[in-house]
Design a protein around this motif. Structure first.
Motif, PDB file in Angstrom:
ATOM      1  N   ARG A 287     -35.890 -21.324  -6.891  1.00 17.65           N
ATOM      2  CA  ARG A 287     -34.605 -21.516  -6.870  1.00 17.65           C
ATOM      3  C   ARG A 287     -34.086 -22.410  -8.300  1.00 17.65           C
ATOM      4  N   ARG A 288     -33.123 -22.373  -8.204  1.00 13.34           N
ATOM      5  CA  ARG A 288     -32.440 -23.396  -9.064  1.00 13.34           C
ATOM      6  C   ARG A 288     -32.683 -23.431 -10.734  1.00 13.34           C
ATOM      7  N   GLN A 289     -32.612 -21.599 -10.663  1.00  9.26           N
ATOM      8  CA  GLN A 289     -32.865 -21.168 -12.258  1.00  9.26           C
ATOM      9  C   GLN A 289     -31.802 -20.217 -12.097  1.00  9.26           C
TER      10      GLN A 289
ATOM     11  N   THR B 155     -27.825 -14.995  -8.887  1.00  6.98           N
ATOM     12  CA  THR B 155     -26.438 -15.466  -9.504  1.00  6.98           C
ATOM     13  C   THR B 155     -26.563 -13.945 -10.287  1.00  6.98           C
TER      14      THR B 155
ATOM     15  N   ALA C  86     -25.761 -23.303  -1.857  1.00 10.12           N
ATOM     16  CA  ALA C  86     -26.645 -22.623  -3.771  1.00 10.12           C
ATOM     17  C   ALA C  86     -25.813 -21.205  -3.337  1.00 10.12           C
ATOM     18  N   SER C  87     -26.072 -20.791  -1.734  1.00  8.99           N
ATOM     19  CA  SER C  87     -25.909 -19.157  -2.253  1.00  8.99           C
ATOM     20  C   SER C  87     -23.692 -19.012  -2.686  1.00  8.99           C
TER      21      SER C  87
ATOM     22  N   ARG D 297     -21.904 -20.819  -4.040  1.00  3.30           N
ATOM     23  CA  ARG D 297     -21.921 -21.047  -5.601  1.00  3.30           C
ATOM     24  C   ARG D 297     -21.523 -19.323  -6.211  1.00  3.30           C
TER      25      ARG D 297
END
Length: 182
Positions: A116-118, A122, A150-151, A153
């Motif tokens: 995640r966060r990579q 998106t 996060a989702s 965004r």
């Protein structure tokens, strides 16, 4: 590079690692896991999962399941070779039934915790929106839990416009033809 690949045994080792990383079926949103009674993080479990998920891609006569296409989200080169890694799961539903209109949407996805966060969510969502456009879906409904920042965004980066929050789900509409450049 983030790619959408079809479930296949060439990805079994990476799929097994991904399932173990999630730890619980409930954390695998968007994966199609609800079609499997139990997911075993083994090659045999992967084979059963693939068979179950691929068999469930067509709509059922009762109307409880719509036609869908299941993908695994991979981090790999443009040829989607086995050298890549499965980083998540995605379901593209070809139409909406009452439940999906309220809570599930056209596209469901989940990224494994270690990846995640990579930017994978998106990029995978943008790829799925392009495939939705090919199916004739002009406006796709994409949802996420209200507390899943996060989702939300990722959806907004792909052009999502918040419609409402219903039963703890944020409901976004995305014009598919304008969302393929994320």
């Amino acid at each position: 590079m983030t790619s959408l690949v079809r479930p296949a045994m060439i990805w079994a080792a990476s799929w097994t690692d991904t399932v173990r990383d999630f730890g619980a079926l409930e954390a695998m949103n968007g994966s199609g896991h609800w079609h499997a009674e139990q997911v075993e993080a083994t090659a045999e479990g992967c084979a059963r999962f693939i068979a179950t998920v691929l068999a469930s891609e067509s709509a059922d006569p009762a109307g409880t399941r719509v036609a869908s296409t299941y993908y695994w989200i991979a981090d790999c080169g443009p040829q989607a070779s086995v050298d890549g890694e499965i980083v998540g799961f995605l379901s593209l539903r070809h139409e909406l039934n009452e439940f999906l209109r309220a809570e599930g949407g056209h596209i469901g996805y989940s990224i494994r915790p270690a990846r995640r966060r990579q930017g994978h969510a998106t990029r995978a969502l943008a790829l799925a929106l392009a495939r939705a456009a090919e199916l004739g879906i002009d406006d796709a409904l994409v949802t996420c839990d209200d507390n899943n920042v996060a989702s939300a965004r990722a959806i907004e980066r792909c052009g999502g416009t918040l419609d409402d929050v219903h039963n703890g789900k944020r409901r976004y509409w995305i014009r598919t033809t304008a969302s393929t450049d994320a």
